[in-house]
Design an enzyme around this catalytic site. Structure first.
Site, short mmCIF file in Angstrom:
data_model
loop_
_atom_site.label_atom_id
_atom_site.label_comp_id
_atom_site.label_asym_id
_atom_site.label_seq_id
_atom_site.Cartn_x
_atom_site.Cartn_y
_atom_site.Cartn_z
N ASP A 99 -1.11 -9.04 -2.46
CA ASP A 99 -0.08 -7.99 -3.15
C ASP A 99 1.08 -8.33 -2.58
O ASP A 99 1.26 -8.92 -1.05
CB ASP A 99 -0.23 -6.86 -3.21
CG ASP A 99 -1.58 -6.55 -1.77
OD1 ASP A 99 -1.39 -6.78 -1.16
OD2 ASP A 99 -1.68 -5.56 -2.69
N GLU A 118 1.81 -2.09 -5.77
CA GLU A 118 2.04 0.06 -5.70
C GLU A 118 2.31 0.03 -7.77
O GLU A 118 1.88 1.30 -7.40
CB GLU A 118 3.11 0.12 -5.12
CG GLU A 118 2.40 -0.57 -3.51
CD GLU A 118 1.96 0.66 -2.93
OE1 GLU A 118 1.37 1.38 -3.36
OE2 GLU A 118 1.07 -0.16 -1.63
#
Length: 378
Positions: free
Chosen positions: A72, A133
């Site tokens: 990520d 997120e």
């Protein structure tokens, strides 16, 4: 440690610190994406694609079973504690280790560029994914067809984790991280003068009863053999001290290690808020935002990880944290493991999402080497 990965330790450290300076919001990681592409090109990666504007995908090999590795790349809205290589973007920080995850995957990419024999009979796809997120880049890439285009059969990812000691790699078969969602409760009453409460329907009073009743769900509706969390951390309502409140809003989070428990909790929240509020002459409603699923690790992949890690492997307890890597696992077998970063002697003890979060960059080479060993083992 293999000599190759020992020799790139300093390079990975530099990559991580350069990434650390440029944290960006989900789906806005343009500077980060450009940096990743530049590094991949400098290593000699021949096939690089852009998805969702900021996702970078590197492909190695032409045929054979395809395995993917994911990092990520987004940051968090956290104001960082000053340091030499602190964020250059005020109010934003890589407070969850995504800069480290990206550096690890870039280290693995460099290894693949230098060792084409590693993917001679298979295809390897490296996914630099935005928006972990929020709003959840994994689902967006799945919906865009990434898994289908390359017929990806397995996927692997890791997370730097301060609750695991540096030098250890932790994982477990089955459920390791929770399914999660956010929930807003709205209590609608009738306003009146505080001296004449009988002329109104008090939303504050009803909200208090709802909160008490909500917390019986885990003890009375979810199996004692299952686990869940239902927390309301925010409450707002009322207009003045002498006015009966006409509306109260509660905001909370809900997590569980099984879909059965999660869905039971959702059903009962709806029933409790409506029923209890009605008992106070009010109207109650629940609004859910379902987010990520259970991180459910494939037993065969965990067994392979245990084999390549040897004494460095330990079994982790499950955590109520959530990860959008889980959405890949709803489609194909996958494994997500913790790369230990806890090191009290060096002061690396701050939790994830903390303004003080940091780690010893020596672990980056360990992460990249673990990916290489897993590829060989598989």
């Amino acid at each position: 440690m293999d000599t190759y990965f020992e020799n790139i330790k300093e390079e990975l450290k530099q990559i991580r610190r350069e990434l650390h300076k440029i944290p960006e919001a989900g789906l806005q990681e343009y500077q980060t994406s450009a940096y990743i592409r530049e590094k991949l090109q400098s290593f000699g990666a021949a096939r690089i694609e852009t998805w969702l504007e900021t996702a970078v995908v590197a492909i190695f090999g032409e045929e054979g079973e395809t395995v993917a590795f994911r990092a990520d790349i987004d940051g968090l809205p956290v104001q960082e504690t000053p340091k030499e290589y602190a964020s250059a973007h005020p109010g934003w920080m890589h407070a969850c280790g995504h800069d480290g995850h990206t550096a690890i995957l870039l280290g693995f990419a460099k290894y693949l560029c230098d060792h084409p024999e590693a993917y001679a009979r298979r295809r390897v796809v490296l996914i630099f994914q935005p928006a972990e997120e929020g709003p959840g880049g994994a689902k967006l890439l799945i919906d865009a067809g990434l898994l289908k285009k390359y017929e990806i059969k397995k996927i692997i990812g890791c997370h730097i984790f301060p609750q695991v000691p540096q030098g250890k790699i932790a994982c477990r078969k089955g459920a390791m991280m929770a399914r999660n969602g956010e929930v807003d409760l709205h209590i609608h009453g009738t306003s009146a003068h505080g001296a004449q409460p009988h002329l109104g329907n008090d939303a504050v009073l009803a909200a208090g009863a709802v909160i008490t009743a909500i917390h019986t769900i885990l003890s009375r509706n979810v199996s004692p053999l299952d686990r869940g969390v239902l927390t309301f951390g925010s409450i707002h309502g009322g207009e003045a001290c002498n006015i009966i409140a006409k509306e109260v809003k509660l905001e909370g989070t809900m997590r569980a290690f099984s879909d059965t428990a999660y869905e039971t909790m959702e059903k009962r929240v709806h029933e409790v808020v409506q029923g209890v509020a009605a008992g106070y002459g009010c109207r109650g409603e629940a609004v859910f935002r379902h987010m990520y699923r259970v991180v459910d690790n494939d037993p065969g992949l965990v067994q392979a990880l245990e084999a390549v890690c040897g004494d460095a492997y330990e079994e982790t307890p499950p955590y109520m944290l959530a990860e959008d890597f889980s959405l890949y696992q709803t489609q194909i077998p996958g494994m997500f493991f913790f790369l230990g970063s806890g090191n009290p002697e060096k002061g690396f003890t701050a939790s994830l999402h903390s303004a003080e979060f940091d780690f010893d960059e020596a672990i980056l080479a360990t992460g990249a080497e673990t990916y290489a060993k897993l590829l060989q083992k598989l």
